[in-house]
Design a protein around this motif. Structure first.
Motif, short mmCIF file in Angstrom:
data_model
loop_
_atom_site.label_atom_id
_atom_site.label_comp_id
_atom_site.label_asym_id
_atom_site.label_seq_id
_atom_site.Cartn_x
_atom_site.Cartn_y
_atom_site.Cartn_z
N GLU A 30 -34.09 -24.12 -7.65
CA GLU A 30 -33.16 -23.38 -8.51
C GLU A 30 -33.47 -23.62 -9.98
O GLU A 30 -33.46 -22.70 -10.80
CB GLU A 30 -31.71 -23.79 -8.19
CG GLU A 30 -31.25 -23.28 -6.85
CD GLU A 30 -29.96 -23.97 -6.35
OE1 GLU A 30 -29.25 -23.33 -5.58
OE2 GLU A 30 -29.71 -25.15 -6.71
N TYR A 31 -33.77 -24.86 -10.30
CA TYR A 31 -34.09 -25.21 -11.68
C TYR A 31 -35.31 -24.44 -12.16
O TYR A 31 -35.32 -23.86 -13.24
CB TYR A 31 -34.31 -26.72 -11.75
CG TYR A 31 -34.81 -27.24 -13.07
CD1 TYR A 31 -33.95 -27.44 -14.14
CD2 TYR A 31 -36.16 -27.58 -13.23
CE1 TYR A 31 -34.41 -27.94 -15.35
CE2 TYR A 31 -36.63 -28.08 -14.43
CZ TYR A 31 -35.75 -28.25 -15.49
OH TYR A 31 -36.22 -28.75 -16.68
N CYS B 257 -37.01 -26.26 -2.23
CA CYS B 257 -35.66 -25.86 -1.82
C CYS B 257 -34.86 -27.04 -1.31
O CYS B 257 -33.64 -26.99 -1.25
CB CYS B 257 -35.71 -24.76 -0.77
SG CYS B 257 -36.24 -25.30 0.87
N LEU C 221 -28.14 -28.90 -8.56
CA LEU C 221 -29.30 -28.01 -8.51
C LEU C 221 -30.42 -28.57 -7.63
O LEU C 221 -30.71 -29.77 -7.67
CB LEU C 221 -29.88 -27.78 -9.90
CG LEU C 221 -29.17 -26.84 -10.87
CD1 LEU C 221 -30.04 -26.62 -12.10
CD2 LEU C 221 -28.86 -25.50 -10.21
N ARG D 150 -36.71 -21.66 -10.96
CA ARG D 150 -36.51 -20.22 -11.01
C ARG D 150 -35.57 -19.83 -12.14
O ARG D 150 -35.72 -18.78 -12.76
CB ARG D 150 -36.03 -19.69 -9.66
CG ARG D 150 -37.11 -19.79 -8.57
CD ARG D 150 -36.66 -19.16 -7.26
NE ARG D 150 -36.32 -17.75 -7.43
CZ ARG D 150 -37.19 -16.74 -7.31
NH1 ARG D 150 -38.45 -16.98 -7.00
NH2 ARG D 150 -36.79 -15.49 -7.48
N ASP D 151 -34.61 -20.72 -12.44
CA ASP D 151 -33.66 -20.43 -13.52
C ASP D 151 -34.35 -20.28 -14.86
O ASP D 151 -33.87 -19.56 -15.73
CB ASP D 151 -32.60 -21.55 -13.63
CG ASP D 151 -31.47 -21.34 -12.65
OD1 ASP D 151 -31.50 -20.31 -11.93
OD2 ASP D 151 -30.57 -22.20 -12.59
N PHE D 152 -35.45 -20.99 -15.08
CA PHE D 152 -36.08 -20.72 -16.36
C PHE D 152 -37.34 -19.87 -16.22
O PHE D 152 -38.24 -19.92 -17.04
CB PHE D 152 -36.26 -21.94 -17.25
CG PHE D 152 -37.11 -23.06 -16.73
CD1 PHE D 152 -36.52 -24.22 -16.27
CD2 PHE D 152 -38.49 -22.98 -16.74
CE1 PHE D 152 -37.29 -25.26 -15.82
CE2 PHE D 152 -39.27 -24.02 -16.29
CZ PHE D 152 -38.66 -25.17 -15.83
N GLY D 153 -37.37 -19.09 -15.18
CA GLY D 153 -38.34 -18.00 -15.12
C GLY D 153 -39.59 -18.26 -14.33
O GLY D 153 -40.46 -17.39 -14.26
N THR E 180 -40.73 -17.85 -11.38
CA THR E 180 -40.30 -17.21 -10.14
C THR E 180 -41.44 -17.06 -9.14
O THR E 180 -41.27 -16.42 -8.11
CB THR E 180 -39.68 -15.83 -10.44
OG1 THR E 180 -40.61 -15.10 -11.25
CG2 THR E 180 -38.37 -15.99 -11.17
N LEU F 107 -26.51 -31.66 -13.72
CA LEU F 107 -27.24 -30.69 -12.90
C LEU F 107 -27.47 -31.21 -11.48
O LEU F 107 -28.39 -30.77 -10.79
CB LEU F 107 -28.60 -30.36 -13.55
CG LEU F 107 -28.55 -29.72 -14.94
CD1 LEU F 107 -29.96 -29.38 -15.43
CD2 LEU F 107 -27.68 -28.46 -14.93
#
Ligand code: FES
Ligand code: FES
Length: 242
Positions: free
Chosen positions: A28-29, A72, A24, A31-34, A36, A21
């Motif tokens: 991103e990590y 970010c 990443l 947000r990828d698992f929710g 947000t 990974l």
């Protein structure tokens, strides 16, 4: 085996970091698992919408240190072994809003809301890092990396000013939580604490009893009369042993 696993904690939850990974960012990590709540604004460190708090144990200082960082810009693997707290871990409607969030609401410090989690995390990191209430200037400085295109900043600063040091004993709570155990700073919370002389060496390796006292963060009850003790996420004991 376990000690070789790359791990991090997110909002108190242990996550194993698999290989592969490296492309990443932390943002991103998350947000990828929710998760947000942490926003992608500029993607280049300029706006603060992606601000999260990272904590790690500083062996020299013998305490946890907390930083607000731009997720970010942070490569995911750069936070291995650390505790990441996002706005979801600060407070939410199920668990209860944090006093910072309540104050923003009360002072109308959020309009479109896109910048709001970042502002919350910047102040949250400052408060978690401060053993005494910060000054208004310190609060303003902590927001230097957060941009808002809606509010003109005044309502945000007004909302956050209630957490500043004042003369009228707004922070009476702090003196009651500190110094029962001398000037000892709890390695888990980074704050003065009544857990006495326990040091990181005393932690039992099951990671259960880092601190014999329950962390009682300051309750900013002047915001709406409610209290917020016992809900703050502590530093995961497992990470103290690494
Ligand atoms: Fe703007 Fe990270 S998205 S600083
Ligand atoms: Fe819209 Fe701050 S409330 S950017």
């Amino acid at each position: 085996e376990e000690s070789k696993e790359a791990i991090l904690y997110v909002n108190g939850v242990r996550k194993v970091l698999p290989d592969g990974l490296a492309h990443l960012t932390l943002l991103e990590y998350l947000r990828d698992f929710g998760l947000t709540g942490t926003k992608l604004g500029c993607g280049e460190g300029g706006c603060g919408a992606c601000t999260v708090m990272i904590s790690h144990y500083d062996r020299k200082l013998k305490k946890c240190v907390h930083y607000a960082v731009n997720a970010c810009l942070a490569p995911l693997y750069s936070v291995e072994g650390m505790h990441v707290i996002t706005v979801e871990g600060v407070g939410n409607h199920k668990r209860g809003l944090h006093p910072i969030q309540k104050s923003l609401e009360r002072y109308h410090g959020s309009q479109c809301g896109f910048c709001t989690p970042g502002f919350i995390m910047s102040l949250y990191a400052l408060l978690r890092s401060s053993q005494t209430p910060p000054t208004e200037e310190q609060i303003e400085e902590s927001l230097a990396g957060n941009l808002c295109r809606c509010t003109g900043y005044r309502p945000i600063v007004d909302a956050f000013r209630v957490f500043a040091k004042t003369d009228d004993a707004l922070y009476a709570d702090i003196s009651s939580l500190s110094l029962q155990g001398g000037e000892f700073v709890c390695p888990s919370t980074g704050k003065p604490c009544s857990c006495g002389s326990k040091t990181v060496n005393d932690i039992d390796t099951n990671g259960q009893s880092i601190c014999s006292a329950t962390y009682k963060p300051v309750s900013y009850s002047e915001v709406d009369g409610s209290t917020y003790t016992d809900k703050e996420l502590i530093f995961p004991p497992e990470l103290l042993l690494r």
